[in-house]
Design a protein around this motif. Structure first.
Motif, PDB file in Angstrom:
ATOM      1  N   ALA A  60      32.103  38.079  31.506  1.00 45.10           N
ATOM      2  CA  ALA A  60      32.495  37.842  32.901  1.00 45.10           C
ATOM      3  C   ALA A  60      33.772  38.603  33.264  1.00 45.10           C
ATOM      4  N   PRO A  61      34.846  38.506  32.468  1.00 45.51           N
ATOM      5  CA  PRO A  61      36.028  39.273  32.849  1.00 45.51           C
ATOM      6  C   PRO A  61      35.824  40.779  32.790  1.00 45.51           C
ATOM      7  N   ILE A  62      34.909  41.225  31.955  1.00 46.63           N
ATOM      8  CA  ILE A  62      34.643  42.667  31.899  1.00 46.63           C
ATOM      9  C   ILE A  62      33.966  43.102  33.198  1.00 46.63           C
ATOM     10  N   THR A  63      32.953  42.338  33.616  1.00 43.04           N
ATOM     11  CA  THR A  63      32.217  42.689  34.828  1.00 43.04           C
ATOM     12  C   THR A  63      33.087  42.533  36.064  1.00 43.04           C
ATOM     13  N   VAL A  64      33.699  41.371  36.193  1.00 46.59           N
ATOM     14  CA  VAL A  64      34.546  41.099  37.367  1.00 46.59           C
ATOM     15  C   VAL A  64      35.768  42.006  37.347  1.00 46.59           C
ATOM     16  N   GLY A  65      36.376  42.153  36.166  1.00 49.33           N
ATOM     17  CA  GLY A  65      37.600  42.941  36.054  1.00 49.33           C
ATOM     18  C   GLY A  65      37.416  44.408  36.387  1.00 49.33           C
ATOM     19  N   GLY A  66      36.289  44.964  35.987  1.00 49.96           N
ATOM     20  CA  GLY A  66      36.037  46.372  36.292  1.00 49.96           C
ATOM     21  C   GLY A  66      35.977  46.632  37.784  1.00 49.96           C
ATOM     22  N   LEU A  67      35.231  45.788  38.476  1.00 50.94           N
ATOM     23  CA  LEU A  67      35.126  45.975  39.928  1.00 50.94           C
ATOM     24  C   LEU A  67      36.409  45.557  40.641  1.00 50.94           C
ATOM     25  N   ASN A  68      37.063  44.520  40.142  1.00 51.13           N
ATOM     26  CA  ASN A  68      38.327  44.097  40.733  1.00 51.13           C
ATOM     27  C   ASN A  68      39.380  45.203  40.598  1.00 51.13           C
ATOM     28  N   PHE A  69      39.414  45.850  39.452  1.00 52.41           N
ATOM     29  CA  PHE A  69      40.330  46.976  39.240  1.00 52.41           C
ATOM     30  C   PHE A  69      40.022  48.103  40.221  1.00 52.41           C
ATOM     31  N   CYS A  70      38.734  48.375  40.410  1.00 53.52           N
ATOM     32  CA  CYS A  70      38.342  49.423  41.366  1.00 53.52           C
ATOM     33  C   CYS A  70      38.759  49.062  42.785  1.00 53.52           C
ATOM     34  N   GLY A  71      38.741  47.773  43.113  1.00 50.94           N
ATOM     35  CA  GLY A  71      39.182  47.337  44.437  1.00 50.94           C
ATOM     36  C   GLY A  71      40.686  47.458  44.627  1.00 50.94           C
ATOM     37  N   CYS A  72      41.438  47.310  43.541  1.00 48.11           N
ATOM     38  CA  CYS A  72      42.903  47.407  43.610  1.00 48.11           C
ATOM     39  C   CYS A  72      43.405  48.849  43.554  1.00 48.11           C
ATOM     40  N   MET A  73      42.647  49.703  42.932  1.00 49.03           N
ATOM     41  CA  MET A  73      43.108  51.066  42.672  1.00 49.03           C
ATOM     42  C   MET A  73      43.447  51.881  43.919  1.00 49.03           C
ATOM     43  N   PRO A  74      42.673  51.832  45.010  1.00 52.59           N
ATOM     44  CA  PRO A  74      43.066  52.629  46.178  1.00 52.59           C
ATOM     45  C   PRO A  74      44.443  52.256  46.716  1.00 52.59           C
ATOM     46  N   TYR A  75      44.786  50.986  46.612  1.00 50.19           N
ATOM     47  CA  TYR A  75      46.092  50.541  47.104  1.00 50.19           C
ATOM     48  C   TYR A  75      47.203  50.930  46.141  1.00 50.19           C
ATOM     49  N   ALA A  76      46.904  50.988  44.849  1.00 47.98           N
ATOM     50  CA  ALA A  76      47.894  51.471  43.888  1.00 47.98           C
ATOM     51  C   ALA A  76      48.160  52.950  44.125  1.00 47.98           C
ATOM     52  N   ILE A  77      47.118  53.714  44.390  1.00 51.41           N
ATOM     53  CA  ILE A  77      47.292  55.141  44.668  1.00 51.41           C
ATOM     54  C   ILE A  77      48.093  55.331  45.951  1.00 51.41           C
ATOM     55  N   GLU A  78      47.784  54.526  46.952  1.00 51.21           N
ATOM     56  CA  GLU A  78      48.540  54.590  48.216  1.00 51.21           C
ATOM     57  C   GLU A  78      50.015  54.279  47.961  1.00 51.21           C
ATOM     58  N   LEU A  79      50.265  53.306  47.110  1.00 51.00           N
ATOM     59  CA  LEU A  79      51.634  52.929  46.761  1.00 51.00           C
ATOM     60  C   LEU A  79      52.333  54.082  46.043  1.00 51.00           C
ATOM     61  N   TRP A  80      51.649  54.733  45.136  1.00 52.94           N
ATOM     62  CA  TRP A  80      52.248  55.831  44.377  1.00 52.94           C
ATOM     63  C   TRP A  80      52.494  57.055  45.254  1.00 52.94           C
ATOM     64  N   LYS A  81      51.584  57.317  46.185  1.00 48.04           N
ATOM     65  CA  LYS A  81      51.709  58.508  47.025  1.00 48.04           C
ATOM     66  C   LYS A  81      52.860  58.407  48.015  1.00 48.04           C
ATOM     67  N   HIS A  82      52.998  57.265  48.629  1.00 50.98           N
ATOM     68  CA  HIS A  82      53.927  57.161  49.752  1.00 50.98           C
ATOM     69  C   HIS A  82      55.296  56.624  49.342  1.00 50.98           C
ATOM     70  N   ASN A  83      55.366  55.368  49.071  1.00 48.13           N
ATOM     71  CA  ASN A  83      56.670  54.766  48.834  1.00 48.13           C
ATOM     72  C   ASN A  83      56.495  53.675  47.783  1.00 48.13           C
ATOM     73  N   HIS A  84      56.914  53.922  46.586  1.00 46.11           N
ATOM     74  CA  HIS A  84      56.733  52.988  45.478  1.00 46.11           C
ATOM     75  C   HIS A  84      57.869  51.964  45.462  1.00 46.11           C
ATOM     76  N   THR A  85      57.823  51.061  46.450  1.00 46.89           N
ATOM     77  CA  THR A  85      58.837  50.012  46.537  1.00 46.89           C
ATOM     78  C   THR A  85      58.146  48.651  46.644  1.00 46.89           C
ATOM     79  N   ILE A  86      58.929  47.613  46.420  1.00 42.41           N
ATOM     80  CA  ILE A  86      58.388  46.256  46.546  1.00 42.41           C
ATOM     81  C   ILE A  86      58.024  45.982  47.997  1.00 42.41           C
TER      82      ILE A  86
END
Length: 175
Positions: A60-86
């Motif tokens: 379950a965590p492998i299946t859910v985690g893989g897709l959950n990570f994919c859902g979080c990744m675009p926002y992490a990239i956005e954070l890294w590209k623009h302004n990496h602040t809290i």
């Protein structure tokens, strides 16, 4: 006594590796704190899947985690590209679409986790039924060609022994 010594060694080894992991992750998490916050909050469905899954393989965590990570990744990239602040991470969490994408991807993971095993089971049952049907057709063809003696049926249509066969089995072989 040897068994107790081995398990004690494994516990010490596990504690040592966990301590090493913590000593590496905490400083790394502080260096990239906005990303850590993003993944820490965004990956909550994966944590829930890990805690609730009783399967030793933790599928379950492998299946859910893989897709959950994919859902979080675009926002992490956005954070890294623009302004990496809290503050930038907080801004992402103010966007309902970000929540929908991160947690929606995890929901799709849960749907796959609960949906695929029954589909595969149904497919396998249908495949087995088709194979049985094909073998019955072959049997009918052999019986037509060679006669009913070839069938060698000990069982009647209901799945039990016919009365004649029950009598034959009850008699000794030499009688």
């Amino acid at each position: 006594m040897a068994r107790g010594g081995k398990s004690g060694g494994k516990k010490k080894k596990r504690k040592g590796s966990m301590l090493t992991l913590i000593l590496l992750i905490i400083p790394a998490g502080l260096v990239v704190l906005p990303t850590s916050i993003l993944f820490g909050i965004g990956m909550i469905p994966t944590i829930v899947a890990y805690v609730t899954d009783r399967d030793p393989e933790k599928s379950a965590p492998i299946t859910v985690g893989g897709l959950n990570f994919c859902g979080c990744m675009p926002y992490a990239i956005e954070l890294w590209k623009h302004n990496h602040t809290i503050g930038a991470a907080g801004k992402i969490f103010m966007d309902p679409l970000a929540w929908l994408i991160m947690y929606g991807a995890a929901a799709i993971g849960w749907a796959l986790y609960f949906g695929i095993p029954p589909m595969v089971a149904n497919f396998e049952v249908m495949r087995a039924e088709k194979r049985v049907s094909a073998l019955k057709d072959v049997k009918v063809g052999l019986v037509q060609e060679w006669g009913p003696e070839v069938a060698g049926d000990l069982f009647d249509e209901a799945g039990g022994l016919s009365p004649d066969e029950q009598g034959q089995l009850a008699e000794p072989a030499g009688a």
